[in-house]
Structures are given as C-alpha cells and as structure tokens.
Design an enzyme around this catalytic site. Structure first.
Site, PDB file in Angstrom:
ATOM      1  N   HIS A 191      -3.160  -5.595   2.702  1.00 12.90           N
ATOM      2  CA  HIS A 191      -2.595  -5.743   4.178  1.00 12.90           C
ATOM      3  C   HIS A 191      -3.284  -7.248   4.587  1.00 12.90           C
ATOM      4  O   HIS A 191      -3.720  -7.895   3.844  1.00 12.90           O
ATOM      5  CB  HIS A 191      -3.314  -4.618   5.002  1.00 12.90           C
TER       6      HIS A 191
ATOM      7  N   CYS B  56       0.778  -1.244  -0.013  1.00 19.41           N
ATOM      8  CA  CYS B  56       0.061  -0.081  -0.040  1.00 19.41           C
ATOM      9  C   CYS B  56       0.993   1.488  -0.097  1.00 19.41           C
ATOM     10  O   CYS B  56       1.256   1.672  -0.884  1.00 19.41           O
ATOM     11  CB  CYS B  56      -1.063  -0.095   1.098  1.00 19.41           C
TER      12      CYS B  56
HETATM   13  N1  GLN Z   1      -2.147   6.667   2.417  1.00 20.99           N
HETATM   14  C1  GLN Z   1      -2.311   5.810   1.327  1.00 20.99           C
HETATM   15  C2  GLN Z   1      -3.753   5.986   0.666  1.00 20.99           C
HETATM   16  O1  GLN Z   1      -4.786   6.044   1.431  1.00 20.99           O
HETATM   17  C3  GLN Z   1      -2.004   4.543   1.840  1.00 20.99           C
HETATM   18  C4  GLN Z   1      -2.765   3.869   2.841  1.00 20.99           C
HETATM   19  C5  GLN Z   1      -2.421   2.585   3.257  1.00 20.99           C
HETATM   20  O2  GLN Z   1      -1.061   2.363   3.008  1.00 20.99           O
HETATM   21  N2  GLN Z   1      -3.439   1.616   3.819  1.00 20.99           N
HETATM   22  O3  GLN Z   1      -4.012   5.579  -0.481  1.00 20.99           O
END
Ligand code: GLN
Length: 246
Positions: free
Chosen positions: A194, A94
């Site tokens: 995740h 992510c």
């Molecule tokens: N901040 C990023 C987004 O919202 C990544 C979020 C995350 O790693 N879950 O796209």
C-alpha cells in the site's frame, strides 16, 4: 492513445491510500497527452471486464474480503479469470492480491474461497506484518526498487504456476520467510504494497502503463517525465529503511 481503467470494488477494497495508485496511473498518462477513463465497479454493479486495459484492486480487511465473496462468485470470478488469461493488466494490492489466489484462511479459522487464477494461497496469523518495506522487482517486471507500506495478517505462499513480483530487501513481503514479495502471472502484478504504491515508485507505474499500452496498441513508448519529487520520496524512504535494517 487511451487506456480504459477499472477500479474494482472501490467501496470495500481501498486501504491506506490505495486510490492514489489510480491517480498516479492517470496523471502519468495525462502528462504525456494520453487519455484515460476510469470506471468504478462497486459490489452489485456489472461491466464487461474484458473491455478494460487495466484493472486495479486495492486492499481490504478480513471483514470486507468476506463481504464481497457473494458478489465475486456471482460471475465476476469467471470474468476476472478470462481477463487475466486474455492478458489484461492487473494491479492488485494486499487483500485484492489475495483474492486472485485460491483461498485465504483467516487467523480465526474463517475460510474465504477465492478465484484461484493465481497459483497461491494465504493463511492468516495472529501476528501482523506491519511497516514500511522495500523490494526489488524481478527483471521480467521491470527490475526497479520499490518502497511501500505493508499491513497484513495473511502469509502468502506461491505455487509453481506464478513467479514472485520481486525479492524482499527490508520487511516481510509475502510471508516473512522465503524472501519473496508479490506475484506475477501473465500481466497480473500482485503485491502487499500500500502506501499508495505508485506515486513514489514511478518506474513501476510506467512499467504497468507500458504493459497495458503495448497489449492494446501492439507497440508503445512513454516519453520521459521529470520525476525529481517522486524519486526523492522513493530514495529518502529507501535510505531510511536500509539504515534501520543494519
Ligand atoms: N485482510 C488481509 C490480511 O490482513 C488483507 C489486509 C490488507 O489488505 N491490508 O492479510
């Protein structure tokens, strides 16, 4: 045999159990009598990234992604680029995945200029993509079916210099539009998943380990493990997701 693993930015990039991916990698090595050594590399600390076999970067909120920028551009960007080009195995999740692309523009217009070692960019949207989801990896990335959890505002668009990691089966993946999920370039595996990702996706975990072992030792084999609990967690979630989708 042994693998040297680096957990990059564990202090800021570690969401929704991402650290569990490191535990899975180490356990699946240990169960086969293979050693591992994990080095945590938080903001401000230096290490020669080229000496690692596998580098893990987890996810982070927009705020944390902005916080690490200064440290990233004080030399780690060039080291990461060199390690990628040298074939080091990376698993990036992510926010960590977005960080290897060119940039991330948040939904409120803040721009994070990233590394650009992966030919992709990300643009935030007010509407987040949240939920359990599934995808199938391309053959080049092992071909396994993966279940995971996504929660991102960023929509990622791949350029011609990277391949998708896989195709979305249920959920959103890279952008909710083109059916792609994640990215693969050399031995870099980027994904929105995740969960943590690896405990319930043992095939992908072994594919990553084999990629790293083969690079280090020329050839390597992994003996089979009894994955009954891992497989039942995987299959249960896939069944639930597929049922919901129709
Ligand atoms: N901040 C990023 C987004 O919202 C990544 C979020 C995350 O790693 N879950 O796209």
């Amino acid at each position: 045999m042994e693998l040297k693993i680096c957990h990059l930015y564990p202090d800021v990039l570690n969401l929704y159990g991402d650290r569990g991916d490191i535990i899975s990698l180490c356990k699946r090595l240990e169960w086969r009598g293979i050693r591992s050594e994990v080095t945590r590399l938080p903001i401000g600390e230096k290490a020669d990234l080229g000496r690692f076999d596998l580098i893990f970067i987890g996810g982070g909120q927009d705020f944390e992604q902005q916080v690490l920028l200064e440290d990233l551009h004080r030399g780690k960007d060039a080291e990461i680029r060199a390690a990628v080009e040298d074939g080091v195995t990376f698993l990036t999740i992510c926010g960590g995945y977005q960080m290897l692309g060119s940039y991330y523009e948040t939904f409120d217009g803040k721009r994070c200029d990233f590394i650009g070692v992966l030919d992709l960019y990300t643009v935030g949207s007010k509407e987040r993509m949240i939920g359990n989801y599934s995808f199938r990896c391309e053959e080049a990335s092992g071909g396994s079916t993966v279940v995971g959890f996504e929660n991102h505002s960023g929509r990622t668009w791949l350029g011609s210099g990277v391949q998708p990691l896989g195709k979305v089966l249920t959920g959103c993946g890279n952008n909710g539009k083109d059916g792609t999920e994640g990215a693969r370039y050399k031995n870099v595996f980027g994904t929105y998943s995740h969960g943590p990702l690896l405990p319930k996706n043992p095939e992908l975990c072994d594919f990553l380990l084999l990629t790293a072992l083969q690079r280090r030792y020329g050839s390597a084999e992994l003996s089979p493990l009894d994955d009954t609990p891992e497989r039942s967690a995987h299959d249960e979630m896939l069944t639930r997701l597929t049922r919901q989708a129709y």
